[in-house]
Motif scaffolding. Structure first.
Motif, PDB file in Angstrom:
ATOM      1  N   LEU A  15       1.252  -1.556  -0.258  1.00 39.11           N
ATOM      2  CA  LEU A  15       0.464  -0.119   0.231  1.00 39.11           C
ATOM      3  C   LEU A  15       1.132   1.714   0.008  1.00 39.11           C
ATOM      4  N   PHE A  16       0.666   2.517  -1.042  1.00 43.77           N
ATOM      5  CA  PHE A  16       1.283   3.658  -1.526  1.00 43.77           C
ATOM      6  C   PHE A  16       0.635   4.544  -0.227  1.00 43.77           C
ATOM      7  N   GLY A  17       1.192   5.251   0.582  1.00 44.34           N
ATOM      8  CA  GLY A  17       1.176   6.055   1.492  1.00 44.34           C
ATOM      9  C   GLY A  17       1.231   7.499   1.439  1.00 44.34           C
ATOM     10  N   TYR A  18       0.555   8.662   0.694  1.00 46.09           N
ATOM     11  CA  TYR A  18       1.172   9.872   0.423  1.00 46.09           C
ATOM     12  C   TYR A  18       0.942  10.926   1.354  1.00 46.09           C
ATOM     13  N   ALA A  88       5.555   3.127   1.921  1.00 45.59           N
ATOM     14  CA  ALA A  88       5.175   1.308   0.626  1.00 45.59           C
ATOM     15  C   ALA A  88       4.289   1.061   2.032  1.00 45.59           C
ATOM     16  N   TYR A 115      -3.529   1.551  -9.193  1.00 42.63           N
ATOM     17  CA  TYR A 115      -2.616   0.972  -8.688  1.00 42.63           C
ATOM     18  C   TYR A 115      -1.306   1.848  -9.159  1.00 42.63           C
ATOM     19  N   PHE A 118       5.861   2.044  -7.144  1.00 43.64           N
ATOM     20  CA  PHE A 118       6.775   2.494  -6.615  1.00 43.64           C
ATOM     21  C   PHE A 118       8.006   2.180  -6.616  1.00 43.64           C
ATOM     22  N   THR A 137       2.146  -1.306  -6.012  1.00 39.11           N
ATOM     23  CA  THR A 137       0.823  -0.281  -4.941  1.00 39.11           C
ATOM     24  C   THR A 137       0.134  -0.086  -5.469  1.00 39.11           C
ATOM     25  N   VAL A 139      -3.033   2.475  -3.787  1.00 40.32           N
ATOM     26  CA  VAL A 139      -3.394   3.434  -3.898  1.00 40.32           C
ATOM     27  C   VAL A 139      -4.628   4.182  -3.822  1.00 40.32           C
ATOM     28  N   TYR A 140      -4.984   5.121  -3.451  1.00 39.58           N
ATOM     29  CA  TYR A 140      -6.040   5.631  -2.625  1.00 39.58           C
ATOM     30  C   TYR A 140      -5.928   7.785  -3.157  1.00 39.58           C
TER      31      TYR A 140
END
Length: 260
Positions: A15-18, A88, A115, A118, A137, A139-140
Motif C-alpha cells: 500500500l502506498f501512503g502519501y 509503501a 495501482y 512505487f 502498490t 493507492v487511494y
C-alpha cells in the motif's frame, strides 16, 4: 469503490501512503519503505467531511492529481516536484482482507483504488523488497470526478480554510503540519513545495491570531485600569459579609473533616 489499473501479479499486498498514512500507518504491516511515485502531483484539493471537517464545514486533505491533467489547470502553485514521496507498507498476508476493509472505511470519502509503480528510496535492503526496482502498490486517490474534489484554490484562502477547519479526527491544520513534518524526515529531497507553503501560511495565521488575542487582553487590562469598577459602601459590606460566611463554612468543613 472503483478499481483503476491492473492489479499486481504477486501474492504480496503493498500500500502506498502519501498523506496521513505516512505518519498514521495502517494496522498489520511488517515492512515500511520510503520512496516515491511519478506522474502525479500532490494537492490539498480534496474536501474532508469525515475526518478533518464535517458535512456542514468540510476540511481539506491531500489527493493525487495526474500530472498531465494538472498541467492544464491554472494552479497558483505552478510548480511541483517530479517525485511524490511517501511510504509503501507491506501488509501481513493473513490480514490483507481485514486491512482492505479498514482502508475502505478510512478512505471512503471520495477516494478510489488505483495501482501505481512505487520506487524505493536508495539504500533500502533488497531483502525487504518484493523485486528489484519499482513494484506496484495500491493507492487511494480522489480523482477530479469525485464529489469531494474542489480543484485549484487561492493558497491564502486555502490556508485560512485549513486553519479554521476541524473534524472527528482533529484539527485540519494539525493534519497539514504533521504531513509537512513526516515528509521532511523521509529524505533530503522529499519535501513538497505546495505543502510547505501552506504550512508556512498557517503558521503565520496562528501568529496573527495569537497577536490579536494578546492585543484584546491588553486592551481589556487597560480599560479595567482606566475605568475601575466602583463599589458602593453597601455592596462592599455585603461582599465582606459573604466572604466571611464563606470562609467560616470552609473552616467548619475542614474542622469536621479533621475530626471525622
Amino acid at each position: 469503490m472503483s478499481l483503476q489499473g491492473p492489479a499486481p501479479k504477486t501474492d504480496e499486498f503493498w500500500l502506498f501512503g502519501y498523506g496521513s498514512l505516512i505518519w498514521k500507518p495502517p494496522p498489520h504491516f511488517d515492512r515500511r519503505i520510503p520512496g516515491w511515485v511519478t506522474g502525479y502531483v500532490r494537492r490539498f484539493w480534496q474536501a474532508s467531511q469525515d475526518h478533518r471537517g464535517t458535512p456542514e464545514a468540510p476540511g481539506r486533505v491531500v489527493t493525487l492529481i495526474e500530472r498531465s491533467y494538472w498541467e492544464k489547470l491554472a494552479d497558483h502553485h505552478d510548480s511541483a516536484p517530479d517525485k511524490v514521496w511517501g511510504v509503501a507498507y507491506r501488509i501481513i498476508p493473513e490480514y490483507v482482507a481485514k486491512v482492505k476493509e479498514y482502508l475502505d472505511i478510512r478512505e471512503i470519502n471520495g477516494y478510489t483504488i488505483h495501482y501505481t509503480p512505487f520506487h524505493p528510496a536508495t539504500g533500502i535492503d533488497p531483502a525487504l523488497l518484493p523485486q528489484h526496482g519499482p513494484f506496484l502498490t495500491l493507492v487511494y486517490i480522489g480523482t477530479p470526478d469525485n464529489e469531494q474534489f474542489v480543484g485549484p484554490q487561492d493558497p491564502q484562502k486555502l490556508a485560512e480554510h485549513i486553519y479554521r477547519s476541524e473534524g472527528p479526527s482533529g484539527l485540519n491544520r494539525d493534519y497539514l503540519l504533521e504531513l509537512e513534518k513526516a515528509l521532511n524526515v523521509l529524505s533530503p529531497e522529499s519535501g513538497d513545495e505546495h505543502v510547505t507553503d501552506l504550512a508556512n501560511r498557517v503558521r503565520a495565521i496562528a501568529a496573527r491570531e495569537r497577536k490579536r488575542e494578546t492585543g484584546i487582553q491588553t486592551d481589556n487590562a487597560i480599560l479595567s485600569s482606566q475605568f475601575p469598577v466602583v463599589v458602593s459602601p453597601e455592596q462592599a459590606q455585603q461582599r465582606h459579609h459573604h466572604d466571611f460566611r464563606r470562609g467560616s463554612s470552609i473552616d467548619e468543613q475542614e474542622e469536621t473533616e479533621k475530626t471525622s
